[in-house]
Structures are given as structure tokens and as C-alpha cells.
Design an enzyme around this catalytic site. Structure first.
Site, PDB file in Angstrom:
ATOM      1  N   GLU A 162       0.835  -1.208   0.000  1.00  0.00           N
ATOM      2  CA  GLU A 162       0.000   0.000   0.000  1.00  0.00           C
ATOM      3  C   GLU A 162       0.867   1.255   0.000  1.00  0.00           C
ATOM      4  O   GLU A 162       0.943   2.005   0.970  1.00  0.00           O
ATOM      5  CB  GLU A 162      -0.983  -0.025   1.161  1.00  0.00           C
ATOM      6  CG  GLU A 162      -1.991  -1.160   1.027  1.00  0.00           C
ATOM      7  CD  GLU A 162      -3.149  -1.090   2.008  1.00  0.00           C
ATOM      8  OE1 GLU A 162      -4.242  -1.608   1.675  1.00  0.00           O
ATOM      9  OE2 GLU A 162      -2.975  -0.516   3.108  1.00  0.00           O
ATOM     10  N   GLU A 194      -6.146  -7.157  -2.210  1.00  0.00           N
ATOM     11  CA  GLU A 194      -6.746  -7.177  -0.874  1.00  0.00           C
ATOM     12  C   GLU A 194      -8.205  -6.773  -0.997  1.00  0.00           C
ATOM     13  O   GLU A 194      -8.509  -5.718  -1.550  1.00  0.00           O
ATOM     14  CB  GLU A 194      -6.066  -6.185   0.084  1.00  0.00           C
ATOM     15  CG  GLU A 194      -4.697  -6.554   0.554  1.00  0.00           C
ATOM     16  CD  GLU A 194      -4.194  -5.597   1.635  1.00  0.00           C
ATOM     17  OE1 GLU A 194      -5.040  -4.989   2.336  1.00  0.00           O
ATOM     18  OE2 GLU A 194      -2.968  -5.456   1.766  1.00  0.00           O
TER      19      GLU A 194
END
Length: 371
Positions: A166, A268
Site C-alpha cells: 500500500e 486485498e
């Protein structure tokens, strides 16, 4: 230390369906649509007494339950020196070997930290805090190479590696923060070089959160491509109660696949099967209907997964690579909480696992395995 492209980096910078375990067979390792599950918490769960069952109460190894249900990839995060000793090279190698034995591909997710990294935090490992930038770049290479070396020695070369997790705000703050793009690029090049030097067949993924945020994705990938960062795949986190509409996700993934000519993955995602919690620790998502039309229920969880998978499958030119369910096995087990520095911390995610409060598979596991 071997490095494939970092010596030229300065120039680049300038420019089952089965419902029980009885008659099922494992998924075969493949590079087709990824029906993936992040199981990073599994080793600690098992050590602290976690169990996993089919709907009829039959207990089995969680990895084999996933495989027999049709899951064909696992995702494993790796930290450098976490306080609790989990999510290190040791557990990654062990879980990867088990996944390979069950016929699954492996994606390794490097956080380059001792703790969680995400858009709001990207802390250096404690052992790296005093390093100058050149030494920090070498540490990224050496850590990546070390983990890959352990996997290779165990006969489990991963199919894909995430260099960073991320990365919206960069990595290894402050050196690789979002406002130091040249240095961020050099760190990512160093990690990618370690992958290509030590596992030449392994693909490199770069990963951002906010899967529906096209301006963010364009900014990041244009900046990294312009600075010579190599990558083979694009990963997005997409949590539908945080990251915008499904149509926004579709538009962004379509654009990314076309703009960069790379496969795209929702690497995700998750959704609740229940609005409650099992361990008395408040969950991050506890609404009865987090997204309109999708209640926190077995049906809502399955239907949301199907909707997200359909977005990925509809990316043009076959560039929709797959979907990974985040922390499919993170059930409410005492001692296996979110904070590696606090043994008494709880789990704020157990209502989004693919095993319910009775430790049994939720219907969404079958959905994932048959996408």
C-alpha cells in the site's frame, strides 16, 4: 551484493466446490485467474490453538481446506524483526512450502518494516533507522534477497512478489516518502532488482490502496515508470466500505491495464459475514449493511466477492489477474491480536474472515474457489 539495474538507477531517475474434506482434490498451481487468500496470520493462529473446519464440523489443515475449495494462490506478508517473532522469513517459508504442497502459487508481500505498513504509516525497521540512504537501499536489496533465498532453498520460489505494501504514501519514511519520489523510486528499484537477481521467473507487483482512486494510481505509476522502476503487475486494495463504488474500481482497473499494459489484481479485499464480534474487541467494520444491497451476512459476503470478481474479470484484453481475500484465516484466537507488541490485543477483523465464529468455512470460501 548483486544488482541488476540499480547501477543505472541514477540515470533512470533523471529521466470444491466440495463442502467437506472427503472427496476433494487440491487446486492445481496455475497462472490463470488468481483465486487468492492472504493467510499471513495463520502460523500464529495455529500456535495459539486456532482450528479450522468444514461446515459439517470436520477439522482439517486450513491450507488444505482452502485448496480443496478451489483457492489457487496464497499471499504472505513478511516483516523484518517484529516484536512477536511472526510474519518473518521463518513463517513465510514454512507456510509457502505447505501451500506449494497443496498445489497453490505464492505471492510474498514485503512490508519493509517491523510492523503494519499502509497509506498512513511506513515505519522503518528498528535495525535500519540509523542507515544513510545508500545503506538503506542496500538493506532493501539484502532483505528481499535473503527471504527469496530461503524460499528458493525450500523449493518454493514465489510466482510473484510485492515490493512494498500500500505504497500510496511511499515507504521507509522519511527517506522514501511520497514527497521524495526520486528516492522512493531507487528503493523500489533495489527491491525489484533483488527479485529479478534471485528469482528470475518471479513477477514484481507494485501495490496501492484505494482501488477506485484513478488520479492516485495515475500519479503513482506515471511517477515510478518515469523513474525507471520495473514492475510486471499492478495490485490494488479495494475494501468496498472505504474505497468507493464498484464502478469506480472498474474504471480505474480498466485504465491501469490499458495505460501500462500490465495485469491488474485486487490483491486485498474483504467483507463481513456478521456485524458482531467474537472476542470482545471492537471490529473495524460492524455495520449491519456496510454497503447498500450487501448486508453483513453469509449471503452479503458471498455476493460482494462475486461483484468484485466480476469487475476484475471484465477488465479488457484478459488483463484482470485475480482477487485475493485479505486475512481469510484470521479468526478470533486469544493471543493472535492485531498488535505484535501487545499480547493482549484483540482481532478487529474476525467477522471478515472466511471461517465463522464457530471456526467453520463461510459460503464465501466456496464462492472464492469457484470464481
Amino acid at each position: 551484493m548483486k544488482r541488476r539495474t540499480a547501477l543505472t538507477a541514477a540515470g533512470a531517475i533523471g529521466a470444491a466446490a466440495a463442502v467437506t474434506g472427503a472427496a476433494a482434490t487440491p487446486a492445481q498451481a496455475q497462472t490463470a485467474f488468481a483465486r487468492g487468500a492472504d493467510i499471513s496470520s495463520l502460523a500464529k493462529s495455529e500456535d495459539y490453538g486456532g482450528v479450522y473446519m468444514w461446515t459439517d464440523g470436520w477439522r482439517e489443515d486450513a491450507i488444505w481446506i482452502l485448496s480443496k475449495s478451489g483457492v489457487n494462490w496464497v499471499r504472505l506478508k513478511v516483516w523484518v524483526d517484529p516484536a512477536d517473532g511472526y510474519n518473518t522469513k521463518t513463517q513465510v517459508v514454512e507456510l509457502a512450502a505447505r501451500a506449494k504442497a497443496a498445489g497453490m502459487n505464492v505471492l510474498v508481500d514485503f512490508h519493509y518494516s517491523d510492523f503494519w505498513t499502509d497509506p498512513g504509516k511506513q515505519a522503518k525497521p528498528a535495525a535500519w533507522t540509523g542507515l544513510g540512504f545508500s545503506a538503506l537501499r542496500d538493506a532493501v536489496y539484502d532483505h528481499t534477497a535473503d527471504v527469496l533465498g530461503g524460499l528458493k532453498a525450500a523449493g518454493v520460489t514465489p510466482a510473484m512478489v510485492q515490493v512494498g505494501n500500500e505504497l500510496n504514501g511511499g515507504m521507509l519514511w522519511p527517506d522514501g516518502r511520497y514527497d521524495r519520489l526520486d528516492q522512493l523510486a531507487q528503493l523500489l528499484i533495489s527491491g525489484a532488482d533483488a527479485v529479478y537477481d534471485n528469482a528470475s521467473s518471479t513477477k514484481v507487483m507494485l501495490h496501492l490502496a484505494e482501488g477506485g482512486n484513478n488520479s492516485l494510481f495515475r500519479w503513482f505509476f506515471d511517477a515510478m515508470k518515469g523513474r525507471g522502476v520495473p514492475f510486471d503487475a499492478i495490485g490494488a486494495s479495494y475494501y468496498p466500505y472505504w474505497h468507493g463504488s464498484l464502478s469506480g474500481l472498474q474504471s480505474n482497473l480498466n485504465d491501469m491495464a490499458s495505460r501500462y499494459g500490465k495485469p491488474v489484481y485486487v490483491v486485498e479485499t474483504a467483507y463481513p459475514f456478521n456485524p458482531g464480534d467474537r472476542d470482545g474487541y471492537a471490529n473495524l467494520v460492524s455495520a449491519s449493511t456496510p454497503v447498500s444491497g450487501y448486508p453483513s451476512s453469509y449471503t452479503g459476503q458471498s455476493n460482494m466477492l462475486t461483484a468484485i470478481a466480476n469487475v476484475v474479470k471484465n477488465v479488457p484484453n484478459g488483463r484482470g489477474g485475480g482477487v485475493f481475500w485479505w486475512e481469510a484465516t484470521w479468526t478470533a484466537v486469544d493471543g493472535n491480536g492485531w498488535d505484535p507488541t501487545d499480547p493482549n490485543s484483540g482481532n478487529a477483523w474476525e467477522n471478515q474472515a472466511l471461517f465463522d465464529f464457530a471456526w467453520k468455512v463461510t459460503p464465501a470460501l466456496k464462492t472464492l474457489g469457484t470464481l
